[in-house]
Structure formats: structure tokens, C-alpha cells
Design a protein around this motif. Structure first.
Motif, PDB file in Angstrom:
ATOM      1  N   GLY A  55       0.841  -1.190   0.000  1.00 39.66           N
ATOM      2  CA  GLY A  55       0.000   0.000   0.000  1.00 39.66           C
ATOM      3  C   GLY A  55       0.874   1.237   0.000  1.00 39.66           C
ATOM      4  N   ASN A  56       0.344   2.320   0.551  1.00 39.05           N
ATOM      5  CA  ASN A  56       1.057   3.595   0.532  1.00 39.05           C
ATOM      6  C   ASN A  56       2.404   3.503   1.245  1.00 39.05           C
ATOM      7  OD1 ASN A  56       0.998   6.279  -0.327  1.00 39.05           O
ATOM      8  ND2 ASN A  56       0.431   6.983   1.716  1.00 39.05           N
ATOM      9  N   GLY A  58       4.160   0.658   2.151  1.00 40.14           N
ATOM     10  CA  GLY A  58       5.047  -0.357   1.570  1.00 40.14           C
ATOM     11  C   GLY A  58       5.717   0.126   0.299  1.00 40.14           C
ATOM     12  N   THR A  59       4.992   0.916  -0.498  1.00 41.74           N
ATOM     13  CA  THR A  59       5.583   1.401  -1.754  1.00 41.74           C
ATOM     14  C   THR A  59       6.306   2.725  -1.559  1.00 41.74           C
ATOM     15  OG1 THR A  59       3.490   2.487  -2.297  1.00 41.74           O
ATOM     16  CG2 THR A  59       3.860   0.311  -3.247  1.00 41.74           C
ATOM     17  N   GLY A  60       6.009   3.426  -0.451  1.00 39.08           N
ATOM     18  CA  GLY A  60       6.631   4.727  -0.211  1.00 39.08           C
ATOM     19  C   GLY A  60       7.904   4.585   0.593  1.00 39.08           C
ATOM     20  N   MET A  61       7.744   4.601   1.913  1.00 38.24           N
ATOM     21  CA  MET A  61       8.902   4.502   2.827  1.00 38.24           C
ATOM     22  C   MET A  61       9.788   3.290   2.518  1.00 38.24           C
ATOM     23  SD  MET A  61      10.215   5.392   5.959  1.00 38.24           S
ATOM     24  CE  MET A  61      10.994   4.641   7.387  1.00 38.24           C
ATOM     25  N   VAL A 117       9.883  -7.318   5.515  1.00 37.60           N
ATOM     26  CA  VAL A 117       9.292  -6.036   5.908  1.00 37.60           C
ATOM     27  C   VAL A 117       7.774  -6.204   5.928  1.00 37.60           C
ATOM     28  CG1 VAL A 117       9.026  -3.595   5.305  1.00 37.60           C
ATOM     29  CG2 VAL A 117      11.208  -4.749   4.864  1.00 37.60           C
ATOM     30  N   VAL A 118       7.141  -5.929   7.077  1.00 40.52           N
ATOM     31  CA  VAL A 118       5.688  -6.102   7.230  1.00 40.52           C
ATOM     32  C   VAL A 118       5.005  -4.738   7.198  1.00 40.52           C
ATOM     33  CG1 VAL A 118       3.855  -6.985   8.719  1.00 40.52           C
ATOM     34  CG2 VAL A 118       6.037  -8.208   8.582  1.00 40.52           C
ATOM     35  N   THR A 119       4.278  -4.478   6.098  1.00 41.66           N
ATOM     36  CA  THR A 119       3.574  -3.196   5.944  1.00 41.66           C
ATOM     37  C   THR A 119       2.121  -3.450   5.525  1.00 41.66           C
ATOM     38  OG1 THR A 119       4.562  -3.098   3.743  1.00 41.66           O
ATOM     39  CG2 THR A 119       5.536  -1.684   5.413  1.00 41.66           C
ATOM     40  N   THR A 120       1.509  -4.433   6.149  1.00 46.37           N
ATOM     41  CA  THR A 120       0.104  -4.742   5.898  1.00 46.37           C
ATOM     42  C   THR A 120      -0.770  -4.014   6.926  1.00 46.37           C
ATOM     43  OG1 THR A 120       0.464  -6.666   7.285  1.00 46.37           O
ATOM     44  CG2 THR A 120       0.517  -7.035   4.913  1.00 46.37           C
ATOM     45  N   ASP A 121      -2.088  -4.238   6.845  1.00 48.04           N
ATOM     46  CA  ASP A 121      -3.016  -3.668   7.826  1.00 48.04           C
ATOM     47  C   ASP A 121      -2.602  -4.138   9.232  1.00 48.04           C
ATOM     48  OD1 ASP A 121      -4.027  -3.729   5.234  1.00 48.04           O
ATOM     49  OD2 ASP A 121      -6.096  -3.992   5.852  1.00 48.04           O
ATOM     50  N   ARG A 287      -1.168   8.878  -7.786  1.00 46.18           N
ATOM     51  CA  ARG A 287      -0.609   7.765  -7.008  1.00 46.18           C
ATOM     52  C   ARG A 287      -1.702   6.996  -6.273  1.00 46.18           C
ATOM     53  NH1 ARG A 287       3.594   5.596  -4.144  1.00 46.18           N
ATOM     54  NH2 ARG A 287       3.206   5.311  -1.946  1.00 46.18           N
ATOM     55  N   LEU A 288      -2.607   7.743  -5.583  1.00 47.23           N
ATOM     56  CA  LEU A 288      -3.652   7.065  -4.808  1.00 47.23           C
ATOM     57  C   LEU A 288      -4.677   6.408  -5.727  1.00 47.23           C
ATOM     58  CD1 LEU A 288      -4.217   9.512  -1.814  1.00 47.23           C
ATOM     59  CD2 LEU A 288      -2.749   7.496  -1.936  1.00 47.23           C
TER      60      LEU A 288
END
Ligand SMILES: NC(=O)c1ccc[n+]([C@@H]2O[C@H](COP(=O)([O-])OP(=O)(O)OC[C@H]3O[C@@H](n4cnc5c(N)ncnc54)[C@H](O)[C@@H]3O)[C@@H](O)[C@H]2O)c1
Length: 456
Positions: A55-56, A58-61, A117-121, A287-288
Motif C-alpha cells: 500500500g502507501n 510499503g511502496t513509499g517509505m 518487511v511487514v507493511t500490511t493492515d 498515485r492514490l
């Protein structure tokens, strides 16, 4: 009297050398240059990274900038998201040349990452930490580490069972002005810390955004007591350098959700757009739109949900009194519909007080610094100005340097593991329980973690 003296001496902080006033120790720009100059690989090999959740965040930071700035240290070996459309567009945004998966365990089996790297809900972090460790990876997890005490216990047990590590990425610790506050507290400049006043304001744009998304449901984000305030509770735990002992809290939902004058499902199909101050056209952000709108067909998730939906079940105003094991007491609040964004904090000590009023993009000021005031009892005041950085005040970049550059020193103890990740969430979980029970909740009663008086 003797007890009082002992209580005070328990609150003594470890002194660190160095001047109090003047420039901060941490300059994001020079740190990045230093990191590039000292680029090294661990054991001569790049660290193999997989990411779950594109998501935002995971793809950003955790996305393109890693591929660009840390390619000497890390190599992406796998990317995973349950939404196949977001997986495809997210992997394009990240720009890593690696396989993609909708099946997490398949990714782990086939790519064998060193780090996951865990960037899920938020409600899924415990599963990915536990399974990721079982399948051989160390973990880098976004905050909050987990949304309830059972999930936290699962993670504590997984660390013991599999002998793997989990780093929780508390980027707020790395903002230069907050690092400066930590240094000032450790210097003893305001004497022994006795209490903290901490009040955080989310504005009608950022604050409202939590009520549009999955964050509006306590079962998904643990409520803002956990999703948002775990940042703040972690800062308190780190600044105070003691563990939280107990929490008494109040909270309510009085503005968003069922309180709105009208409602719809989402902004794009709403008949009230002309009358609603919260109307937001998500399609104006390319992007969004690419990440979310174009992929609704796979999971039905609307990133521009109505802030007045009846299913909102989290609080929008919150207040807590937190007692620490070393006797420091904290008065905390979080407001989610303020006209401006920022926080006020004051650390009260036996020799004086340290204050800050930090505002995000203050329209009435051109200042590009954050100011800390030290007021000494019977003495003079000192104003310390800390240059601002971008990306959570410059914190995101400093955090990434520390995560990816081997042997980066940690003089301010900013690196956080499972215990820190757990205690930050447990304060918010205790606050939720306190509101339900109308009583004080003790942190020691929630998991196997035994709160300690002073961290060294
Ligand atoms: N440290 C910070 O300042 C900061 C800032 C923003 C977000 N975050 C954290 O980052 C995380 C992600 O936030 P976001 O804003 O990107 O959310 P998001 O909703 O945009 O992204 C989450 C992604 O996870 C995917 N996902 C959900 N369940 C999955 C599963 N079972 N398997 C695979 N993929 C799954 C979703 O499809 C989505 O693409 C959250 O935990 C959030 O709290 C931290």
C-alpha cells in the motif's frame, strides 16, 4: 522523607556528555552522505529483503527510495500483496526487479529472505511476524506491532521459539527535535523528571483521513489508541526511560461516524458533496488512484470512504493518565478534528521545565525550525532551534540509514525491538480496557512482559 529521596534518586537519568544548546547532533543531510560514503555489505553479501503489503507505506517509505539509496546494502527478492492489482502497480512503483506473489508462504519458501518487511493492515502484523520468523526471516515491522494483548503475546512467544529478531520502526524517535529532547532529558538540565504534559492535535484533513479508511474499525487498527497513539506512547517510554505501570483513560466518538449530519458510502458517489467540508476527490492524486481506486474491483476497499459512516467504532477524542514505574506521571490527550496539526509537550523536572509547541506547516510562520524552550527554576530561559527535515521531520531517512547500514551507531537508543513495540501498544490497549471497565488497568496484567523501573 527517606522514601521520597529514594523515589527522586530512582528518577535520575543517565547523563550523556555534550552541550545542551546549539545545533542538534543529527543532521539528516549529512547522515545520508555519510551513509553513502560508508556503504558496506554484511559479510560481503547484500541483505535479501521481501516486503508484504504494497500500500502507501510499503511502496513509499519501504519502496523506491530503498532501491535507489541502499542498493549497495540490500536486494529485494520478493514482493507480496493480497490484492493482485495493487501488487502489480506497487511493484512498478518500487521498481525492484524481483518476483511478485499473492501467496505469502509461497514467497517465503521460494525467496528465503533474510529480512521480511511487514507493511500490511495492523490486525495482520502478528501473523506475518510469527510465520515470517518460523520460515527463517528476521522482521522489520511497521508500527503498531499488534492491536491487542493476545497478538502481542504471540509475537513475544515467536521470538523465543524461533530465535529471530523483530525491529519495530518507530520513525518518530528519529525526528531531530525529539532526539534533542531525549538528550536534554538525559543531561539532567531540568533535574529529575516528575511529570509530562503531552497533547497531540490531528487536523480536519489528516485526522479525518483515519475515519475514511480501515483505521476506523477497532478490529482492524486497534483504534487510534493503538494505531496512532502507539507512536506517542513509544516516544514517552523512550524519553522517560522507564516502563509504563498503569493507565486510566476516557474517550468518546462525538464528531465523526454516527455524529455526522449526513452520510454516504464514499466521496465519489456521495449526493452531499456540496454541503460536506470533508468531500475529497481521491482521483486528483494519480498515485492514490493507481494504488486504490483502480484496484477496488479485487477487494471492494474504498480509500475515500465517508467519515460519517455508521460503522465507525473508534474514539475521536481521547485522554489518559499514565503512571510510570519510576514515578513519572503523564497527562496525555489526542484530538482528531483540530483546525491545525501538531503537539504541545512539557517535561516538568525538579530544576525546571522543557517545553515545545510543534506545529506542522504553521500558516502564520515561515520558520523552518522546531523550537524547544528550557526554563530553569529561579534562572534564565534558553531557546533551542532545531532545523526541520522532510519525511516525519527527517526521521524516516535517519531510521532507514540505521536499518540498512550495518554497524550504524545508536547513541540515542533509537532502535526498537519487540519489547518496545509491545509496550507502546500496551499503553493504548490498557486505555481501551480502562474506558470499558471505568478503572485503572495495569500493564503487568496484559502479557508476560514485566514492567521495569529504569531502562539502562
Ligand atoms: N511509521 C509510520 O509513520 C507509518 C505511516 C503510515 C503507515 N504505517 C503503517 O504501515 C502499515 C501499512 O499502512 P498503509 O497506509 O500502507 O496501509 P494500506 O492499506 O495502504 O496498505 C496495506 C496493504 O496491505 C495489503 N494486505 C492486507 N492484508 C494482507 C494480507 N493478508 N496479505 C498480503 N497483503 C495484505 C493490502 O492489500 C494493502 O495493499 C500499517 O501498519 C500502518 O500502521 C506507518
Amino acid at each position: 522523607m527517606k522514601d521520597k529521596v529514594n523515589a527522586m534518586s530512582r528518577r535520575k537519568f543517565l547523563a550523556v556528555s555534550g552541550a545542551i544548546a546549539g545545533t542538534t547532533l543529527f543532521d539528516p543531510k549529512s547522515q545520508l552522505l555519510a551513509s553513502n560514503a560508508t556503504a558496506v555489505k554484511q559479510n560481503g553479501k547484500k541483505t535479501k529483503i521481501a516486503v508484504v503489503g504494497l500500500g502507501n507505506r510499503g511502496t513509499g517509505m519501504w519502496g523506491g527510495s530503498i532501491v535507489k539509496d541502499y542498493s549497495n546494502q540490500v536486494e529485494y527478492v520478493g514482493l507480496c500483496d493480497i490484492n493482485p492489482g495493487r501488487l502489480e502497480v506497487g511493484s512498478q512503483m518500487i521498481g525492484a526487479n524481483c518476483p511478485t506473489f499473492t501467496d505469502f508462504e509461497k514467497m517465503m519458501r521460494e525467496t528465503k529472505p533474510d529480512q521480511l518487511v511487514v507493511t500490511t493492515d495492523d490486525d495482520t502484523h502478528d501473523y506475518f511476524i510469527d510465520k515470517g520468523m518460523e520460515m527463517g526471516a528476521n522482521i522489520i515491522c511497521e508500527k503498531p506491532m499488534a492491536i491487542d494483548e493476545k497478538k502481542i503475546q504471540t509475537i513475544i512467544d515467536a521470538e523465543k521459539k524461533y530465535g529471530k529478531e523483530c525491529r519495530v520502526t518507530f520513525n518518530y524517535r528519529y525526528s531531530p527535535h525529539r532526539a534533542k529532547m531525549w538528550e536534554i532529558l538525559r543531561s539532567g538540565e531540568i533535574g529529575d523528571l516528575t511529570s509530562v504534559d503531552f497533547h497531540w492535535y490531528l487536523d480536519t484533513s489528516h485526522g479525518a483521513d483515519y475515519f475514511r479508511r480501515w483505521h476506523r474499525l477497532v478490529e482492524k487498527g486497534g483504534s487510534l489508541w493503538v494505531h496512532k497513539a502507539s507512536h506517542h506512547f513509544d516516544l514517552l517510554n523512550w524519553w522517560i526511560q522507564s516502563d509504563p505501570e498503569s493507565v486510566y483513560a476516557l474517550g468518546d466518538l462525538e464528531f465523526y461516524g454516527k455524529n455526522g449530519p449526513f452520510r454516504s458510502d464514499k466521496c465519489r458517489t456521495c449526493p452531499h458533496t456540496k454541503d460536506c467540508n470533508f468531500y475529497w476527490d481521491i482521483t486528483k492524486s494519480d498515485r492514490l488512484k493507481r494504488l486504490y481506486v483502480d484496484n477496488e474491483k479485487y477487494d471492494g476497499y474504498h480509500r475515500d470512504g465517508c467519515v460519517f459512516r455508521n460503522d465507525v467504532n473508534i474514539h475521536d477524542k481521547m485522554a489518559a493518565t499514565i503512571n510510570y514505574m519510576n514515578g513519572v506521571q503523564v497527562s496525555y490527550s489526542l484530538t482528531t478534528y483540530s483546525p491545525y496539526e501538531g503537539y504541545r509537550i512539557a517535561f516538568n523536572g525538579t530544576k525546571g521545565r522543557m517545553d515545545a509547541w510543534i506545529q506542522e506547516s504553521n500558516p502564520t510562520s515561515d520558520a523552518n525550525y522546531d523550537e524547544i524552550v528550557i526554563a530553569r527554576n529561579f534562572g534564565r530561559r534558553e531557546y533551542i532551534q532545531i532545523p526541520q527535515g522532510s519525511g516525519h521531520g527527517g526521521g524516516d531517512r535517519l531510521l532507514l540509514n540505521q536499518v540498512f547500514i550495518p554497524n550504524t551507531p545508536d547513541p540515542l537508543k533509537q532502535a526498537a525491538g519487540i519489547r518496545d513495540g509491545a509496550l507502546a501498544c500496551l499503553v493504548g490497549i490498557a486505555a481501551r480496557k480502562s474506558i470499558e471497565s471505568k478503572g485503572k488497568v495495569y500493564i503487568k496484567d496484559l502479557t508476560s512482559i514485566k514492567p521495569q523501573e529504569i531502562k539502562v
